[in-house]
Design an enzyme around this catalytic site. Structure first.
Site, PDB file in Angstrom:
ATOM      1  N   ASN A   1      -4.800  -9.457   4.640  1.00 35.22           N
ATOM      2  CA  ASN A   1      -6.149  -8.989   4.962  1.00 35.22           C
ATOM      3  C   ASN A   1      -7.053 -10.107   5.490  1.00 35.22           C
ATOM      4  O   ASN A   1      -8.264 -10.085   5.290  1.00 35.22           O
ATOM      5  CB  ASN A   1      -6.793  -8.313   3.746  1.00 35.22           C
ATOM      6  CG  ASN A   1      -6.580  -6.801   3.759  1.00 35.22           C
ATOM      7  OD1 ASN A   1      -6.845  -6.153   4.757  1.00 35.22           O
ATOM      8  ND2 ASN A   1      -6.081  -6.250   2.661  1.00 35.22           N
TER       9      ASN A   1
ATOM     10  N   GLU B   1       0.836  -1.207   0.000  1.00 37.34           N
ATOM     11  CA  GLU B   1       0.000   0.000   0.000  1.00 37.34           C
ATOM     12  C   GLU B   1       0.874   1.261   0.000  1.00 37.34           C
ATOM     13  O   GLU B   1       0.689   2.161   0.817  1.00 37.34           O
ATOM     14  CB  GLU B   1      -0.971  -0.025   1.191  1.00 37.34           C
ATOM     15  CG  GLU B   1      -2.272   0.675   0.862  1.00 37.34           C
ATOM     16  CD  GLU B   1      -3.378   0.504   1.901  1.00 37.34           C
ATOM     17  OE1 GLU B   1      -4.428   1.121   1.695  1.00 37.34           O
ATOM     18  OE2 GLU B   1      -3.191  -0.236   2.896  1.00 37.34           O
TER      19      GLU B   1
ATOM     20  N   ASP C   1       0.470  -8.071   3.494  1.00 40.87           N
ATOM     21  CA  ASP C   1      -0.845  -7.867   4.090  1.00 40.87           C
ATOM     22  C   ASP C   1      -1.818  -8.803   3.384  1.00 40.87           C
ATOM     23  O   ASP C   1      -2.206  -8.570   2.248  1.00 40.87           O
ATOM     24  CB  ASP C   1      -1.246  -6.393   3.905  1.00 40.87           C
ATOM     25  CG  ASP C   1      -2.633  -6.091   4.456  1.00 40.87           C
ATOM     26  OD1 ASP C   1      -3.276  -7.012   5.007  1.00 40.87           O
ATOM     27  OD2 ASP C   1      -3.075  -4.938   4.321  1.00 40.87           O
TER      28      ASP C   1
END
Length: 254
Positions: free
Chosen positions: A150, A35, A148
């Site tokens: 999630n 990100e 990540d």
């Protein structure tokens, strides 16, 4: 070899919070970022190089200010792979891999299921990513997939499992995918060496969640089974506060 993974939630924002000084102090051999929310030309590459990372690789999303991954390395890899070759994944800048003689390291940013449309896309991504990795392992056996995901795997990985059983990130189908991913030949390096509860890598900005340590462990350094004997340390660094995530890491000895 010390590998750190960190969803920085915007690399320029993280740098404004003294990320580069922290990076020098943490001193990993390789750091995988997710990100980054920036194009390569928007990142102060010379400052990062001066911090000890001359080898920087960026794979940004086509959409500006969204998603994107990067890897910084102290030493030059023998090969760099941008994306997966699967168009919809690569459009969002979610996968980047560097190969060394002893190990390959991937930075992964798996989609979140923020609404029904994105949840459907997350499931598609999960299925196609598993197929991609199954194929990749035929030629790349020593693989660390940092990033990540999630998804929280077990109840120990989330502060309020009962309340979140119907929330994306802790849905039974997502947790089963992590089960299946591990069973396909990976080790959750943190849980391999650390069995304690209350270890998280992401906290909501709401309700003072971080100060109260009401978090989720959704970031992983997954190491392929052949690396099992090389894992010497795994860790989470909650004191680093440049993002709503914190860094995680693994150390390998060859």
């Amino acid at each position: 070899m010390k590998i750190i993974s960190y969803n920085v939630n915007g690399i320029r924002a993280a740098i404004s919070k003294d990320f580069i000084t922290w990076l020098q102090q943490a001193n990993p051999d390789v750091i995988c970022l997710q990100e980054i929310k920036a194009m390569e030309e928007q990142v102060p590459k010379l400052e990062i190089e001066a911090a000890g990372y001359p080898y920087q690789y960026y794979f940004s999303a086509q959409k500006k200010g969204y998603s994107g991954v990067a890897i910084f390395s102290k030493t030059e890899p023998k090969n760099v792979v941008f994306g997966t070759g699967i168009d919809h994944m690569d459009y969002e800048g979610r996968n980047l891999r560097i190969d060394f003689d002893s190990v390959s390291v991937m930075s992964l940013y798996l989609p979140s299921g923020t609404n029904s449309e994105r949840l459907s896309y997350k499931f598609q991504y999960m299925d196609e990513f598993q197929e991609y990795i199954n194929d990749l392992k035929k030629s790349v056996s020593n693989l660390v997939i940092c990033g990540d995901y999630n998804i929280c795997h077990e109840e120990i990985d989330i502060h309020n499992p009962k309340q979140n059983k119907n929330t994306s990130g802790f849905l039974p189908i997502e947790r089963k995918w992590i089960d299946d991913f591990i069973n396909s030949g990976f080790i959750d390096s943190f849980r391999f060496l650390n069995k304690e509860p209350h270890n998280y890598s992401w906290w909501s900005y709401r309700a003072n969640s971080r100060n109260n340590n009401k978090g989720w462990r959704i970031d992983y350094c997954m190491a392929s089974e052949p690396l099992k004997e090389h894992i010497t340390r795994s860790f989470i660094l909650p004191e680093a506060k440049h993002s709503d995530h914190c860094p995680i890491g693994v150390e390998l000895k060859f």
